[in-house]
Motif scaffolding. Structure first.
Motif, short mmCIF file in Angstrom:
data_model
loop_
_atom_site.label_atom_id
_atom_site.label_comp_id
_atom_site.label_asym_id
_atom_site.label_seq_id
_atom_site.Cartn_x
_atom_site.Cartn_y
_atom_site.Cartn_z
N THR A 101 0.83 -1.20 0.00
CA THR A 101 0.00 0.00 0.00
C THR A 101 0.87 1.25 0.00
O THR A 101 0.63 2.19 -0.78
CB THR A 101 -0.93 0.00 1.23
OG1 THR A 101 -1.77 -1.15 1.16
CG2 THR A 101 -1.79 1.24 1.28
N ALA A 102 1.88 1.28 0.85
CA ALA A 102 2.78 2.45 0.90
C ALA A 102 3.54 2.58 -0.42
O ALA A 102 3.76 3.68 -0.92
CB ALA A 102 3.75 2.31 2.06
N TYR A 103 3.93 1.43 -0.97
CA TYR A 103 4.73 1.43 -2.21
C TYR A 103 3.92 1.94 -3.40
O TYR A 103 4.38 2.76 -4.18
CB TYR A 103 5.21 0.00 -2.48
CG TYR A 103 6.06 -0.15 -3.71
CD1 TYR A 103 7.44 0.06 -3.66
CD2 TYR A 103 5.50 -0.51 -4.94
CE1 TYR A 103 8.23 -0.08 -4.78
CE2 TYR A 103 6.28 -0.65 -6.07
CZ TYR A 103 7.64 -0.43 -5.99
OH TYR A 103 8.42 -0.57 -7.11
N THR A 104 2.68 1.45 -3.51
CA THR A 104 1.90 1.75 -4.71
C THR A 104 1.10 3.04 -4.59
O THR A 104 0.96 3.79 -5.55
CB THR A 104 0.94 0.57 -5.01
OG1 THR A 104 1.69 -0.63 -5.07
CG2 THR A 104 0.21 0.78 -6.33
N PHE A 105 0.56 3.29 -3.38
CA PHE A 105 -0.36 4.42 -3.24
C PHE A 105 0.15 5.53 -2.33
O PHE A 105 -0.35 6.64 -2.36
CB PHE A 105 -1.71 3.91 -2.72
CG PHE A 105 -2.28 2.80 -3.54
CD1 PHE A 105 -2.73 3.04 -4.83
CD2 PHE A 105 -2.33 1.50 -3.06
CE1 PHE A 105 -3.23 2.02 -5.62
CE2 PHE A 105 -2.82 0.46 -3.83
CZ PHE A 105 -3.28 0.71 -5.12
N GLY A 106 1.14 5.20 -1.49
CA GLY A 106 1.62 6.20 -0.53
C GLY A 106 0.81 6.19 0.74
O GLY A 106 -0.36 5.80 0.73
#
Lengths: 414, 414
Positions: A101-106
């Motif tokens: 989630t952090a990687y793809t969407f921040g």
């Protein structure tokens, strides 16, 4: 430092290999007698109460899990049920989703990690290979941090996290750490809670996999990191995860995430696209069987009774053979699933020799980022998997393998 | 075309609103009597056989699911068990993971979708809102494609897919389509199987959510797309998914993916980082209860007996009120979970009026990409959710809402 006879060790290993036995000790799996402990959970489940306050556990809904399961993990973690969501199976899946989630969407209003150039995680090691595999999957640079009996080297952690905005996370197994078995000291937990990260989207992944997994009645005490951060500027800094994989059924239990309201909001905004709901029938069955943190501790005593003799056998064999050898050190864990063994400079050779006699250990180096153990020392022993007889055999193989590898090394060094 | 009295309709709606009832028909949920059908699955589960050929369903392992569960879905889909993996709960989670994997890591040796600039999916519509939500989540452009009683407009599909390498996927619910209830014709399936996509990483997501969900004894027949593509250059083009959410427990069942060996290899290479294993205890319980495709069909007959009167009530009420109205059309599905209603130009108004009298439908437009129904016509009716009494009330509200909205529209147009 006592020497070993190369010929003697070789002969012993050959003799053990000739028995044609095979033992797999690569993973920290419960043994089947441990799995039987939770079989009663599977009986009479048709008569449980699946409806609650407008909800039906057998139907769609409740993305964050049934209220009773959230309350159960809140009790285990020592947080409020509003700060808990309960999903399926393994906490690994939750950790992966958090990173994805952090990687793809921040997260935290920051740009996705995938758009921030090179980013890094701090990896206290020896550590858990599956944590490191998640970093590798997303191309996250791993910075090894040394561990001692109190936890990660906090001077290094504090300095790096404060100085470098590209450091986005740190893996921690704070209690009965994988593989060293240590419990983070109060001072370590306090210093982690008080970190001053340069990155707003820095997260500590507090993998409390062994929170109730004591081998002895006098459970070790870990400070509750949420008691330290809630209401401070670091409130959003921690993701705590855990599961019942080594309480009920491995991979077929329930797993939980505890975090701040803001973090759970960030996470569920994406989770709701990816999932309709977790297996809530399984959650009701688990709550009915485990009840609360005290009920969990009762179940864990049964596990401890089965596991303790295995851990004690490992320790006794190592003690008998290597008590006075400076090149052979091992942990004496009071909980968790592993004994961490250091055989200076010969870990790869020892694992290879053991395999040649039918005993499979996790590949040497696996407990380090990129599988690179700088001193080729660490071997993770998982005593839970074999029977006591098999474990006895595996330890004899291990001892012979260590003696042979060390004898060869010393012969080379002479 | 018969006119409606605006005053009469207004009075009726007001009278219904005054009853103060509330019915939620937003989602296609099973009703509780349907959930009771599978309760026997939850009894005696402690005595099931959890070990198999070296494996133990209660322990870690078998990322692709237990062999028996893979065989069950292979039987349902009509493919080989090697081409099936079985995970937890909902097929939605599998579809999300498939898209996320292609987006973040790439598939078929191609660059990740996230690095390929603007990419698009074909979205036959009206369609399933949660498919479209996955596209929105990843910023995938959605191209609407018209549907008729045979499936998507294949002339358009063939032309676009062949011409445009940035088209990476197409959503399909080929049997008892969500929401129109149609079954793709043999010709449609054959033309899909024979597509000549410009993109090597183009995938048809064959969401066979209602593969065994017939309302009548004479099940409708859908061509098996794998029979058509296996051994052809399109062997890797299809991901088929399904679940037991509307067979056993909604969101607490088991879900499956069928695809080529190459696709499963691509997918599990990433899945193994994200998951240790699915809930295999639940898989064993499901296999024990459902046994095989024939066993599933027996269970589905019980669902049909409960659902059929609800679908027939919806049809009877609409037939009685709007048989001769050109502006009101609806589907007469023989399976699935929805009746698709078209009320030309007034869908948003109808949904709002119904809500004012306590009946909640899925927001108008939800069955179209970006929630934009170009003719503001489509409303998805989910008859399963309420009791027959509640459904009777909901339909009276719907009828009054349609009549009022149409009367107003016609008054404006005069």
């Amino acid at each position: 430092m006592s020497g070993y006879s190369l010929e003697e060790a070789k002969k012993q290993l050959k003799g053990l290999a000739a028995l044609g036995k095979s033992v797999d000790m690569t993973r920290g799996r419960p043994f089947r007698d441990q799995l039987d402990i939770s079989l009663p959970m599977l009986d009479g489940a048709a008569s449980l109460q699946y409806t609650y306050d407008g909800g039906d556990a057998r139907n769609y809904g409740d993305l964050m899990g049934v209220p009773a399961a959230r309350a159960l993990f809140a009790d285990i973690f020592g947080v409020s049920p509003q700060n808990v969501l309960v999903l399926d199976g393994s906490s690994l899946a939750i950790m992966y989703k958090l990173v994805a989630t952090a990687y793809t969407f921040g997260i935290a209003g920051c740009a996705p990690w995938s758009k921030q150039g090179k980013i890094s995680f701090l990896c206290p090691c020896p550590g858990y290979d599956r944590h490191f595999a998640i970093c590798e999957e997303f191309g996250i640079n791993m910075i090894p941090v040394a561990m001692d009996e109190n936890g990660p080297d906090m001077d290094t952690v504090e300095r790096l996290v404060r100085a470098d905005e590209s450091i986005k996370g740190m893996w921690c197994v704070p209690k009965y750490s994988n593989p060293t078995g240590i419990v983070y000291s109060d001072e370590t937990v306090k210093r982690i809670a008080a970190l001053k990260p340069a990155a707003k989207d820095f997260r500590v992944i507090w993998d409390n996999a062994y929170i109730v997994h004591s081998l002895y009645d006098d459970d070790d005490r870990l400070l509750n990191i949420f008691d330290l951060i809630m209401g401070t500027p670091n409130e959003d800094m921690v993701y705590e995860v855990g599961s019942t994989s080594k309480i009920t059924f491995a991979g077929s239990g329930i797993a939980a995430l505890a975090s701040s309201a803001a973090n759970l909001k960030d996470f569920t905004a994406h989770l709701k696209i990816a999932l309709i709901n977790p297996n809530k029938v399984n959650q009701v069955m688990h709550v009915s069987f485990l009840k609360d943190a005290q009920g969990v501790r009762e179940v864990m005593k049964k596990h401890a009774a089965l596991l303790r003799p295995k851990f004690e056998l490992v320790d006794a064999v190592l003690e008998k053979n290597f008590a006075n050898d400076e090149d052979v050190k091992w942990s004496k864990p009071r909980g968790g699933y592993f004994v961490s063994l250091d055989v200076r400079g010969v870990a790869g050779q020892v694992v290879a020799y053991a395999l040649s006699a039918g005993v499979k250990f996790t590949a040497a180096g696996s407990t380090y980022p990129y599988h690179m153990d700088p001193s080729d020392s660490n071997i993770r022993i998982a005593p839970s998997v074999p029977t006591l007889d098999e474990l006895d055999f595996a330890m004899r193989v291990l001892v012979a393998s260590i003696k042979l590898a060390l004898a060869e090394k010393r012969a080379r060094e002479e």
